[in-house]
Design a protein around this motif. Structure first.
Motif, PDB file in Angstrom:
ATOM      1  N   UNK A 136       0.848  -1.191   0.000  1.00  0.00           N
ATOM      2  CA  UNK A 136       0.000   0.000   0.000  1.00  0.00           C
ATOM      3  C   UNK A 136       0.889   1.247   0.000  1.00  0.00           C
ATOM      4  N   UNK A 137       0.709   2.101  -1.014  1.00  0.00           N
ATOM      5  CA  UNK A 137       1.445   3.365  -1.091  1.00  0.00           C
ATOM      6  C   UNK A 137       0.640   4.420  -0.347  1.00  0.00           C
ATOM      7  N   UNK A 178      13.978  11.185  -9.147  1.00  0.00           N
ATOM      8  CA  UNK A 178      13.352  10.077  -8.428  1.00  0.00           C
ATOM      9  C   UNK A 178      12.192  10.586  -7.590  1.00  0.00           C
ATOM     10  N   UNK A 179      11.241   9.702  -7.347  1.00  0.00           N
ATOM     11  CA  UNK A 179      10.098  10.007  -6.489  1.00  0.00           C
ATOM     12  C   UNK A 179      10.131   9.079  -5.281  1.00  0.00           C
ATOM     13  N   UNK A 180      10.028   9.661  -4.093  1.00  0.00           N
ATOM     14  CA  UNK A 180      10.076   8.883  -2.860  1.00  0.00           C
ATOM     15  C   UNK A 180       8.666   8.427  -2.483  1.00  0.00           C
ATOM     16  N   UNK A 181       8.488   7.125  -2.330  1.00  0.00           N
ATOM     17  CA  UNK A 181       7.204   6.549  -1.932  1.00  0.00           C
ATOM     18  C   UNK A 181       7.317   5.948  -0.544  1.00  0.00           C
ATOM     19  N   UNK A 182       6.282   6.099   0.269  1.00  0.00           N
ATOM     20  CA  UNK A 182       6.179   5.396   1.543  1.00  0.00           C
ATOM     21  C   UNK A 182       5.256   4.205   1.313  1.00  0.00           C
ATOM     22  N   UNK A 183       5.818   3.017   1.438  1.00  0.00           N
ATOM     23  CA  UNK A 183       5.099   1.783   1.124  1.00  0.00           C
ATOM     24  C   UNK A 183       4.934   0.956   2.393  1.00  0.00           C
ATOM     25  N   UNK A 184       3.709   0.460   2.596  1.00  0.00           N
ATOM     26  CA  UNK A 184       3.442  -0.396   3.762  1.00  0.00           C
ATOM     27  C   UNK A 184       3.128  -1.810   3.303  1.00  0.00           C
ATOM     28  N   UNK A 185       3.721  -2.763   4.015  1.00  0.00           N
ATOM     29  CA  UNK A 185       3.443  -4.179   3.769  1.00  0.00           C
ATOM     30  C   UNK A 185       3.182  -4.847   5.110  1.00  0.00           C
ATOM     31  N   UNK A 186       1.983  -5.407   5.265  1.00  0.00           N
ATOM     32  CA  UNK A 186       1.571  -6.013   6.538  1.00  0.00           C
ATOM     33  C   UNK A 186       1.753  -5.022   7.686  1.00  0.00           C
TER      34      UNK A 186
END
Length: 476
Positions: A427-428, A456-464
């Protein structure tokens, strides 16, 4: 004139030989004799329940019937229950004070109900546990002796250099007091622990050496022998000793409190990569990127996810490992200043540290907000097929009710996102350090970053539920 030059050359050769001899001792006998009285063998015992296992099948009336019955009776109590037995283990340690404090590894004495200390003289004393620290695998014991004991002091592990001579002493494979010598092969090794700082050595270390000291040539302890790397269980010249500058702090706290009390900043962090630094406008890839801020000291001080901690208590932060060690070594309750990089500039915040040991189980704080009407059709952006969080996706992925963002439905396996570890189900929640809830939000952030001239583009990604930052290339 020629004779004078020859004499001078002879003197120089003698001087070189003398320096070489000083660098490489002809014998470690004097050192071994000096340190031996302070090194101890440790025997532990634990009561364990025996498992009788399946009953053997013996035909009734067989001549072996009585034999097996007697065998089972010997391994069971009168009520037929399994009979407890004692299990023993061996290790090493060393005395650090004349009144009987002894350092060893936690795994040497863990679970033991009896600890016997054997001194070099052959004398034996029972020890009690003062405190343990499983994190660094250090334990502090205490014996009561009739008089003052021989002891050794800690040296400064930070000044040890690769190539310096070191001497290990202990009880390898239960063979009794043994000495081995080698050099420092590497420093600042990390194995698996958060606070690891191991000295690697090729001095022979085997089972039973655990908890024993690693000495410099002045007879000072610069490490506690803890682990080996071996395919067969024996020494192949790759041993690890926990650095004395870590051990001394742990021992001091165990002696004073019976437990460790490490500082706690209250953030989740990750290392800053070069592409992440470029995406944020950082001059160099250093510091610790904050991925989440649970309830705790940092949240109260105003630290935010996306901040990069570049300085802690006046010292530059190189990476996450360095920050964890700096914080852990700082006194609980101390108010410290941290410098964070946020929105293209630095900002100083004041944080009062909590206690690490009381922070376990802290639940990450997630900011809530208005959930916009989701777009129905997934769309492809940056090699990712994404869709806003819907009730159906929230249920499928077991997402918290407050989580908003874009769910990754598919990833182009030839794209940068796949190479950086982004996978379907992630999930971004942020892009360019701004929250995103729709594909339009993400496209807006892409345009804004390109307009600023970044690649570049910085993404905050969540996993579990676990967050991490990923920098994706915007170049075609």
């Amino acid at each position: 004139m020629r004779g004078m030059w020859l004499s001078l050359l002879a003197v120089m050769l003698l001087l070189v030989q003398s320096l070489s001899a000083a660098a490489r001792p002809e014998s470690f006998a004097d050192l071994a004799e000096k340190i031996s009285p302070a090194v101890v063998n440790i025997t532990t015992s634990t009561v364990v329940e025996t498992n009788a296992g399946p009953n053997p099948i013996v035909p009734e009336g067989s001549p072996f019937e009585d034999f097996f019955r007697e065998f089972q009776d010997r391994n069971r109590g009168g009520d037929g229950a399994p009979r407890p037995r004692r299990s023993s283990a061996l290790g090493s340690g060393f005395v650090i004070s004349e009144d009987g404090y002894i350092v060893t590894n936690n795994h040497v004495i863990e679970g033991a109900d009896e600890i016997i200390i054997e001194f070099f003289s052959g004398k034996e004393l029972e020890a009690k546990i003062i405190g343990t620290d499983p994190t660094t695998d250090i334990a502090l014991l205490k014996v009561e002796a009739d008089g003052p004991l021989e002891y050794v002091s800690f040296g400064d592990s930070d000044i040890m250099r690769v190539g310096d001579w070191v001497v290990a002493m202990g009880n390898p494979l239960g063979q009794g007091f043994s000495v081995s010598a080698g050099i420092v092969s590497a420093r600042n090794r990390a194995l698996s622990g958060t606070y690891d700082d191991y000295i690697q050595t090729d001095a022979a270390i085997n089972r039973g050496n655990s908890g024993g000291p690693l000495f410099n040539l002045d007879g000072q302890v610069v490490g506690v022998n803890t682990a080996i790397l071996s395919p067969n269980g024996g020494s192949i010249g790759i041993g690890f000793s926990m650095a004395s500058n870590v051990v001394t702090r742990v021992v001091a706290q165990l002696k004073e409190f019976g437990e460790t009390r490490r500082g706690w900043l209250g953030v989740r962090i990750q290392d800053v990569t070069p592409d992440m630094a470029e995406a944020m406008g950082l001059e160099k890839a250093s510091g610790a990127m904050v991925t989440d801020v649970p309830d705790g000291p940092s949240k109260e001080a105003g630290v935010e996810a996306g901040d990069v901690i570049v300085s802690f208590d006046g010292k530059e932060v190189e990476d996450t490992r360095g920050l964890v060690r700096q914080v852990g070594n700082t006194q609980v309750g101390k108010a410290v200043r941290i410098v964070v990089f946020r929105d293209g500039k630095t900002q100083t915040l004041k944080v009062t540290l909590g206690r690490r040991e009381q922070s376990d189980g802290a639940v990450p704080a997630v900011q809530s907000g208005e959930e916009p009407a989701p777009e129905v059709e997934p769309q492809e952006v940056l090699g990712l097929t994404v869709s806003p969080v819907t009730d159906e996706l929230r249920e499928q992925l077991s997402l918290d009710d407050t989580i908003t963002g874009l769910v990754v439905m598919d990833v182009d396996e030839e794209g940068d996102a796949y190479e950086k570890g982004v996978r379907a189900g992630d999930v971004i929640t942020e892009a360019g350090q701004n929250k995103v809830a729709t594909v339009a939000d993400l496209e807006e952030r892409i345009a804004s970053v390109k307009e600023a001239g970044r690649k570049s583009l910085l993404l905050l990604v969540r996993r579990a539920g676990e967050p991490r930052f990923v920098a994706l290339s915007l170049e075609d």
